[in-house]
Design an enzyme around this catalytic site. Structure first.
Site, PDB file in Angstrom:
ATOM      1  N   ASP A  67      87.765   4.427  17.731  1.00 53.83           N
ATOM      2  CA  ASP A  67      86.676   5.053  16.987  1.00 53.83           C
ATOM      3  C   ASP A  67      85.452   4.154  16.874  1.00 53.83           C
ATOM      4  OD1 ASP A  67      87.872   3.211  15.201  1.00 53.83           O
ATOM      5  OD2 ASP A  67      88.978   4.795  14.189  1.00 53.83           O
ATOM      6  N   ASN A 136      96.025   7.284   3.104  1.00 57.40           N
ATOM      7  CA  ASN A 136      96.275   8.717   3.024  1.00 57.40           C
ATOM      8  C   ASN A 136      96.954   9.264   4.276  1.00 57.40           C
ATOM      9  OD1 ASN A 136      94.189   8.589   4.849  1.00 57.40           O
ATOM     10  ND2 ASN A 136      92.769   9.869   3.687  1.00 57.40           N
ATOM     11  N   HIS A 138      96.001   8.618   7.439  1.00 61.74           N
ATOM     12  CA  HIS A 138      95.138   8.853   8.597  1.00 61.74           C
ATOM     13  C   HIS A 138      95.375   7.816   9.694  1.00 61.74           C
ATOM     14  CE1 HIS A 138      92.060   6.036   6.668  1.00 61.74           C
ATOM     15  NE2 HIS A 138      92.087   5.608   7.913  1.00 61.74           N
ATOM     16  N   GLU A 143      91.495  12.386   9.480  1.00 59.59           N
ATOM     17  CA  GLU A 143      91.804  12.471   8.060  1.00 59.59           C
ATOM     18  C   GLU A 143      92.730  13.658   7.768  1.00 59.59           C
ATOM     19  OE1 GLU A 143      90.889  10.265   5.999  1.00 59.59           O
ATOM     20  OE2 GLU A 143      89.041   9.322   6.687  1.00 59.59           O
TER      21      GLU A 143
END
Length: 251
Positions: A67, A136, A138, A143
């Site tokens: 990313d 979380n 990800h 996400e």
């Protein structure tokens, strides 16, 4: 899936680096998928050490990063291109033209995403993909959502991710709100996946990823469907998996 428990972050870094170095030694022309963040810093440091000792060469390796922040130039202090230069590329013998990161300054997001997917395909796909894990669940910037995102795409960062990463920027306002990221389908296309985790704060995410159902609300859970995943984690990060009776090997 193989799950290895190690003592601490240092041992996790060495173990993960050993698996990456084995990949490169077995196939010097490997395509490595690389990650950023605090987790892989120790891994990259270990790989640099082995390179300097003459045990490892990256001269024929190609890399593709997961990313990049949208809106940041490659030389911005907090860009992921700069992170990779500072933490790995500038210290090994990899050729600059063989290191690939999404273009954070691309004006046409759709075109950039298509370009990056075509690039990965032109390299023959990813041989080994290194991943970290968000609190979380990800992976990359994929996400929690209502559905799994498939290919490289531009994502709106969640408030929790912005909160977690703001510390790297001068202010909350200066942090980007979007990022390019490989999609779940792209990640699953890697022949091998190496997930590195450390710290008690990741225990819940690890548990939900590998002891819970596969669901887009926990993006990492999709790795349960991949045929060749290795999870390397320290005892605190794996604590909830162990308590649930999941088989774990001591490395």
């Amino acid at each position: 899936m193989r799950i290895y428990e190690v003592a601490d972050y240092q041992e996790m870094s060495r173990c993960a680096a050993n698996l990456i170095s084995a990949q490169v030694l077995l196939n010097p022309r490997s395509v490595l998928g690389l990650a950023t963040g605090s987790t892989p810093v120790g891994i990259y440091s270990q790989l640099i050490e082995w390179y300097r000792k003459g045990d490892l060469s990256f001269a024929e390796v190609q890399t593709v990063n997961l990313d990049e922040y949208h809106g940041l130039a490659p030389d911005h202090p907090q860009s992921y291109r700069n992170f990779m230069q500072q933490n790995l590329f500038d210290h090994i013998d990899i050729l600059p033209q063989q290191t690939h990161v999404p273009n954070g300054l691309a004006k046409d997001a759709a075109k950039e995403c298509a370009r990056y997917e075509a690039l990965i395909a032109s390299l023959g796909g990813i041989d080994l993909q290194l991943l970290g894990l968000g609190h979380n669940g990800h992976i990359g910037f994929n996400e929690p959502a209502a559905a799994f995102a498939k290919e490289t795409h531009l994502v709106e960062l969640t408030e929790s991710t912005i909160e977690a990463n703001t510390r790297f920027f001068e202010s909350r306002e200066s942090m980007p709100r979007q990022a390019f990221t490989m999609g779940i389908k792209t990640i699953l296309g890697a022949k091998k996946i190496l997930l590195a985790v450390s710290g008690k704060e990741k225990a819940e995410a690890v548990y939900r990823s590998f002891a819970g159902p596969v669901e887009p609300g926990v993006p990492c859970s999709i790795l349960q469907f991949h045929p060749d995943v290795t999870l390397v984690g320290d005892a605190p990060a794996l604590s909830k998996l162990k308590a649930a009776g999941v088989r774990i090997c001591r490395k």
